[in-house]
Design a protein around this motif. Structure first.
Motif, PDB file in Angstrom:
ATOM      1  N   SER A  18       0.843  -1.205   0.000  1.00  0.00           N
ATOM      2  CA  SER A  18       0.000   0.000   0.000  1.00  0.00           C
ATOM      3  C   SER A  18       0.876   1.253   0.000  1.00  0.00           C
ATOM      4  O   SER A  18       0.644   2.198  -0.761  1.00  0.00           O
ATOM      5  CB  SER A  18      -0.917  -0.022   1.237  1.00  0.00           C
ATOM      6  OG  SER A  18      -1.579   1.206   1.374  1.00  0.00           O
ATOM      7  N   ARG A  19       1.895   1.235   0.837  1.00  0.00           N
ATOM      8  CA  ARG A  19       2.812   2.387   0.902  1.00  0.00           C
ATOM      9  C   ARG A  19       3.477   2.642  -0.470  1.00  0.00           C
ATOM     10  O   ARG A  19       3.579   3.775  -0.935  1.00  0.00           O
ATOM     11  CB  ARG A  19       3.846   2.106   1.982  1.00  0.00           C
ATOM     12  CG  ARG A  19       5.157   2.795   1.833  1.00  0.00           C
ATOM     13  CD  ARG A  19       5.150   4.192   2.430  1.00  0.00           C
ATOM     14  NE  ARG A  19       6.355   4.896   2.063  1.00  0.00           N
ATOM     15  CZ  ARG A  19       6.960   5.788   2.784  1.00  0.00           C
ATOM     16  NH1 ARG A  19       6.448   6.135   3.939  1.00  0.00           N
ATOM     17  NH2 ARG A  19       8.045   6.368   2.366  1.00  0.00           N
ATOM     18  N   CYS A  20       3.881   1.553  -1.138  1.00  0.00           N
ATOM     19  CA  CYS A  20       4.563   1.720  -2.432  1.00  0.00           C
ATOM     20  C   CYS A  20       3.586   2.209  -3.505  1.00  0.00           C
ATOM     21  O   CYS A  20       3.963   3.018  -4.362  1.00  0.00           O
ATOM     22  CB  CYS A  20       5.229   0.410  -2.857  1.00  0.00           C
ATOM     23  SG  CYS A  20       6.630  -0.004  -1.810  1.00  0.00           S
ATOM     24  N   THR A  22       0.926   4.081  -2.920  1.00  0.00           N
ATOM     25  CA  THR A  22       0.665   5.496  -2.590  1.00  0.00           C
ATOM     26  C   THR A  22       1.785   6.372  -3.137  1.00  0.00           C
ATOM     27  O   THR A  22       1.537   7.437  -3.720  1.00  0.00           O
ATOM     28  CB  THR A  22       0.541   5.676  -1.060  1.00  0.00           C
ATOM     29  OG1 THR A  22      -0.538   4.859  -0.615  1.00  0.00           O
ATOM     30  CG2 THR A  22       0.275   7.126  -0.679  1.00  0.00           C
ATOM     31  N   GLU A  23       3.023   5.921  -2.948  1.00  0.00           N
ATOM     32  CA  GLU A  23       4.176   6.687  -3.455  1.00  0.00           C
ATOM     33  C   GLU A  23       4.081   6.898  -4.963  1.00  0.00           C
ATOM     34  O   GLU A  23       4.564   7.877  -5.503  1.00  0.00           O
ATOM     35  CB  GLU A  23       5.473   5.930  -3.159  1.00  0.00           C
ATOM     36  CG  GLU A  23       6.079   6.308  -1.840  1.00  0.00           C
ATOM     37  CD  GLU A  23       7.353   5.536  -1.562  1.00  0.00           C
ATOM     38  OE1 GLU A  23       7.724   4.642  -2.342  1.00  0.00           O
ATOM     39  OE2 GLU A  23       7.964   5.837  -0.529  1.00  0.00           O
ATOM     40  N   GLY A  61       9.924   2.929   4.514  1.00  0.00           N
ATOM     41  CA  GLY A  61       9.738   4.211   5.193  1.00  0.00           C
ATOM     42  C   GLY A  61       9.872   4.160   6.699  1.00  0.00           C
ATOM     43  O   GLY A  61       9.680   5.173   7.375  1.00  0.00           O
ATOM     44  N   TYR A  85       2.313   1.447  11.851  1.00  0.00           N
ATOM     45  CA  TYR A  85       2.728   1.594  10.450  1.00  0.00           C
ATOM     46  C   TYR A  85       1.520   1.917   9.565  1.00  0.00           C
ATOM     47  O   TYR A  85       1.571   2.824   8.722  1.00  0.00           O
ATOM     48  CB  TYR A  85       3.422   0.309   9.970  1.00  0.00           C
ATOM     49  CG  TYR A  85       4.003   0.432   8.584  1.00  0.00           C
ATOM     50  CD1 TYR A  85       5.042   1.307   8.326  1.00  0.00           C
ATOM     51  CD2 TYR A  85       3.495  -0.324   7.527  1.00  0.00           C
ATOM     52  CE1 TYR A  85       5.570   1.442   7.041  1.00  0.00           C
ATOM     53  CE2 TYR A  85       4.020  -0.207   6.245  1.00  0.00           C
ATOM     54  CZ  TYR A  85       5.062   0.676   6.009  1.00  0.00           C
ATOM     55  OH  TYR A  85       5.581   0.810   4.747  1.00  0.00           O
ATOM     56  N   ILE A  89       1.302   5.437   7.359  1.00  0.00           N
ATOM     57  CA  ILE A  89       1.237   5.524   5.893  1.00  0.00           C
ATOM     58  C   ILE A  89      -0.187   5.837   5.416  1.00  0.00           C
ATOM     59  O   ILE A  89      -0.448   5.878   4.214  1.00  0.00           O
ATOM     60  CB  ILE A  89       1.742   4.221   5.216  1.00  0.00           C
ATOM     61  CG1 ILE A  89       0.869   3.017   5.581  1.00  0.00           C
ATOM     62  CG2 ILE A  89       3.203   3.962   5.566  1.00  0.00           C
ATOM     63  CD1 ILE A  89       1.167   1.758   4.758  1.00  0.00           C
ATOM     64  N   ALA A  91      -2.822   4.033   5.351  1.00  0.00           N
ATOM     65  CA  ALA A  91      -3.259   2.972   4.424  1.00  0.00           C
ATOM     66  C   ALA A  91      -4.791   2.961   4.334  1.00  0.00           C
ATOM     67  O   ALA A  91      -5.467   2.986   5.361  1.00  0.00           O
ATOM     68  CB  ALA A  91      -2.744   1.624   4.916  1.00  0.00           C
TER      69      ALA A  91
END
Ligand SMILES: Cc1cc2nc3c(=O)[nH]c(=O)nc-3n(C[C@H](O)[C@H](O)[C@H](O)COP(=O)(O)OP(=O)(O)OC[C@H]3O[C@@H](n4cnc5c(N)ncnc54)[C@H](O)[C@@H]3O)c2cc1C
Length: 433
Positions: A18-20, A22-23, A61, A85, A89, A91
């Motif tokens: 999810s973080r990747c 979003t980036e 991150g 986390y 982020i 998420a």
């Protein structure tokens, strides 16, 4: 409902992805049948601590910044870390949303949940490698009156009746549970099959430090000769005890745990054990020593020798000359049997024809044989560390890059070139395990 990508599962792997996404500004949701960190909340025993040290709790991150990098997290600390986390982020997690089907459509995928149907171009399966505890079929022959459990249901020894306990399986879960139950005063018999003996501390450093620094954990999936075998090897015989003690067959027999061979059958109330215990233990010692030799070679070659203590070896595993080959369960006072015989994923709800005859998903380093479909968090998915918390960052980075290029009509193969190839001696030592 529509979105570009659906991630299924809000464990650390789904959150890292999810973080990747979003980036990369890729619109997505994370669908979770329970709550964030559900597996750690509902499927682990009370006293479990991570067997990876705190410094290894890294996700995209976020790195460990506490004052105990070599400690091992408890379950509540692990849950708090993953929840923190998810918040950090932001998420887009939809909790209490179980996915019941994923199928292909003309434009991508339809993801059916117990609330609604989502339509998307891409799906990431991050539902975990350990959804089902594997129990051999022969368990059906266990006499009534003897309780059976798996590590997913076991919480603590108080849950068990007084009396003897047979623990089947001597990998990480089995040896830790055997240790704990024996300490509760219940006599434990441990059935030992293939296992990987591993010191907690070697030459003054945690074994995970060695494996990380020497590149073992980063070893690529396309670098091993038999990836199928590498994906099914048992977990290392390790525990994250606060005193950093080693858990192995010697430490267990020293406490009074009785060792028997692999569980081979159950007939008329009698359990039968394989006669291979001595060989299994000798093989495990041999493989451990091969790995330690290769790590010594690596340390010498990399100029690490003066940073660590001198090499040493561990006492060979002590096995009785003639271990018991059969045991009458009732007469031996066995009241409970715990099958610590491994775990497997559950993808029974996946209605895309990508499973082989054994129910394993066909994929190439997480890129599933159905365009736009990805897998995370499985054993040796892209690297040896893929199923560990510390493995999610690299895999999510690679697979999110592939997913993004897929959305743009390309399908660039993610580059693994930043991984330094493993030293030949280490490669050889690991190939034989
Ligand atoms: C006993 C044990 C000890 C371990 N110890 C360590 C350790 O010390 N260090 C380490 O790095 N790793 C450890 N691991 C390995 C690994 O980190 C865990 O298995 C981890 O939970 C895997 O993370 P994940 O995100 O891939 O899967 P999970 O944490 O299992 O997350 C998957 C999520 O998907 C959800 N889900 C599943 N099916 C559906 C569905 N149909 N619809 C919606 N949601 C669904 C689940 O509820 C879950 O929340 C351990 C594993 C086990 C079993």
């Amino acid at each position: 409902m529509r979105t570009t990508a659906v991630i299924i599962g809000a464990g650390h792997a789904g959150l890292a992805m999810s973080r990747c996404l979003t980036e990369r500004s890729i619109d997505h949701v994370v669908l979770e049948r329970g709550e964030v960190a559900n597996s750690w909340k509902t499927e682990r025993w009370d006293s479990l601590r991570l067997l990876t040290p705190n410094w290894q709790c890294r996700l995209p991150g976020i790195a460990y910044e506490g004052d105990d990098p070599d400690g091992y997290r408890t379950m509540s600390e692990t849950i708090a870390f993953i929840e923190r986390y998810a918040g950090m982020i932001a998420a887009p997690v939809r909790t209490h949303t179980a996915v019941t089907s994923v199928r292909r459509t003309d434009t991508g995928y339809a993801v059916t949940t117990d609330h609604a149907e989502w339509h998307c171009r891409s799906v990431v399966l991050a539902t975990g490698a350990c959804n089902i505890a594997s129990v051999p079929d022969l368990a059906d022959a266990i006499p009534r009156g003897i309780a059976t459990l798996t590590p997913m249901r076991y919480r603590n020894a108080d849950q068990l009746e007084e009396g003897g306990v047979l623990v089947v399986g001597a990998s990480a879960s089995g040896v830790q549970i055997a240790d704990e139950i024996h300490r509760s005063g219940r006599p434990v018999t441990l059935a030992v099959g293939e296992h990987i003996r591993m010191p907690r501390i070697y030459r003054g450093r945690d074994i995970q430090w060695w494996m990380d620094a020497a590149g073992v954990l980063g070893q690529r999936y396309d670098e091993v000769d038999d990836i199928r075998r590498a994906r099914s090897v048992p977990s290392l015989q390790l525990a994250g005890y606060p005193d950093h003690r080693m858990v192995d067959l010697n430490s267990l027999t020293a406490m009074g745990v009785k060792l028997v061979g692999r569980l081979a059958g159950i007939r008329d109330g009698k359990v039968l054990f394989s006669g291979s215990l001595k060989n299994q233990a000798a093989l495990s010692d041999l493989k451990m020593n091969r790995l330690l030799n290769a790590l010594d070679e690596w340390a010498a070659a990399e100029g690490q020798d003066d940073q660590v203590a001198p090499p040493h070896r561990f006492e060979p595993t002590r096995i009785d000359a003639s271990p018991v080959l059969s045991m009458d369960l009732v007469r031996s006072g066995i009241r409970s049997i715990i099958f610590a015989t491994g775990y497997r994923p559950d993808l029974s709800w996946l209605d895309v024809p990508v499973l082989d005859r054994k129910g394993r998903i066909r994929h190439d380093g997480g890129i599933v044989e159905s365009p736009g479909l990805y897998l995370m968090g499985m054993q040796f998915l892209r690297r040896r560390k893929s199923a560990l918390i510390d493995g999610a960052a690299d895999d999510a980075r690679d697979l999110s890059a592939h997913l993004a290029s897929y959305l743009h009509g390309k399908a660039d193969v993610p580059d693994l070139a930043d991984n330094v190839p493993l030293a030949p001696a280490l490669r050889q030592a690991l190939a034989s395990s």
